[in-house]
Scaffold this motif. Structure first.
Motif, PDB file in Angstrom:
ATOM      1  N   LEU A 163       8.020 -22.246 -57.361  1.00  0.00           N
ATOM      2  CA  LEU A 163       8.514 -22.543 -56.018  1.00  0.00           C
ATOM      3  C   LEU A 163      10.042 -22.472 -55.963  1.00  0.00           C
ATOM      4  O   LEU A 163      10.615 -21.963 -54.997  1.00  0.00           O
ATOM      5  CB  LEU A 163       8.041 -23.928 -55.570  1.00  0.00           C
ATOM      6  N   GLY A 164      10.681 -22.982 -57.008  1.00  0.00           N
ATOM      7  CA  GLY A 164      12.138 -22.947 -57.073  1.00  0.00           C
ATOM      8  C   GLY A 164      12.679 -21.529 -57.064  1.00  0.00           C
ATOM      9  O   GLY A 164      13.692 -21.243 -56.409  1.00  0.00           O
ATOM     10  N   SER A 165      12.022 -20.640 -57.772  1.00  0.00           N
ATOM     11  CA  SER A 165      12.463 -19.244 -57.797  1.00  0.00           C
ATOM     12  C   SER A 165      12.380 -18.612 -56.414  1.00  0.00           C
ATOM     13  O   SER A 165      13.311 -17.933 -55.971  1.00  0.00           O
ATOM     14  CB  SER A 165      11.632 -18.426 -58.792  1.00  0.00           C
ATOM     15  N   TYR A 166      11.275 -18.845 -55.721  1.00  0.00           N
ATOM     16  CA  TYR A 166      11.150 -18.304 -54.364  1.00  0.00           C
ATOM     17  C   TYR A 166      12.178 -18.930 -53.420  1.00  0.00           C
ATOM     18  O   TYR A 166      12.791 -18.243 -52.604  1.00  0.00           O
ATOM     19  CB  TYR A 166       9.738 -18.506 -53.819  1.00  0.00           C
ATOM     20  N   ALA A 167      12.366 -20.244 -53.527  1.00  0.00           N
ATOM     21  CA  ALA A 167      13.319 -20.929 -52.649  1.00  0.00           C
ATOM     22  C   ALA A 167      14.745 -20.446 -52.893  1.00  0.00           C
ATOM     23  O   ALA A 167      15.496 -20.198 -51.937  1.00  0.00           O
ATOM     24  CB  ALA A 167      13.222 -22.440 -52.863  1.00  0.00           C
TER      25      ALA A 167
END
Length: 183
Positions: free
Chosen positions: A130-134
């Motif tokens: 999720l952090g990578s996408y965000a």
């Protein structure tokens, strides 16, 4: 973190430079060049080390190797910015165009790095996925907006964008520390 320390050091030593109004490139042009360029080259070494660590993970499919290649391209672009030592201040003919081409390339190429790694991070750590996408989304939005921010605030906005990249690099480092050999 050396890059952050160099940024604050340059702003402190040369009091006419400010973290809000002056961009990182403005800090690296002129008297702060040696400090900032050295810090950028240290960052390049760190990015290359992260790329090597990701390579050791040996994830299946095309996304992971493509992300490594893109990350190495990011390192190359940052190295070119630091080594060319031309920040659009007119020292060299067409320097503005060259510097901004590198900045645009950095914006595009770094966007794909977290997007490509996110897919393979999902089964390993949902927070990193999720952090990578965000962070990819934040970087994608922040990049173009940086050129619309008033001059008195463009330095701060550029540092926020740089912080997005650094957050992803820290996350990738934590991932590699937790799983150094891909298991």
């Amino acid at each position: 973190m050396v890059v952050i320390m160099a940024d604050f050091t340059t702003a402190t030593i040369y009091e006419r430079l400010g973290l809000f109004a002056d961009t990182i490139s403005a800090m690296a042009a002129g008297r702060g060049a040696m400090i900032m360029d050295t810090a950028l080259l240290i960052l390049v070494g760190g990015i290359a080390a992260i790329a090597f660590g990701l390579w050791r993970q040996r994830r299946p499919g095309w996304r992971w190797p493509a992300a490594i290649i893109a990350l190495l391209a990011v390192a190359g672009i940052i190295a070119a910015i630091a080594l060319f030592n031309e920040y659009g201040d007119g020292d060299v003919n067409d320097s503005w165009a060259f510097h901004y081409r590198l900045v645009y390339a950095l914006g595009i190429v770094f966007t794909v790095v977290p997007l490509l790694t996110a897919h393979d991070l999902k089964p390993i750590d949902r927070r990193l996925w999720l952090g990578s996408y965000a962070l990819a989304a934040a970087w994608f939005v922040a990049g173009p907006l940086m050129f619309t921010v008033p001059t008195g605030w463009d330095g701060l906005f550029e540092r926020v964008a740089a912080g997005i990249m650094l957050l992803w690099l820290v996350g990738a480092s934590i991932f590699l520390i937790r799983q150094p050999d891909g298991r």
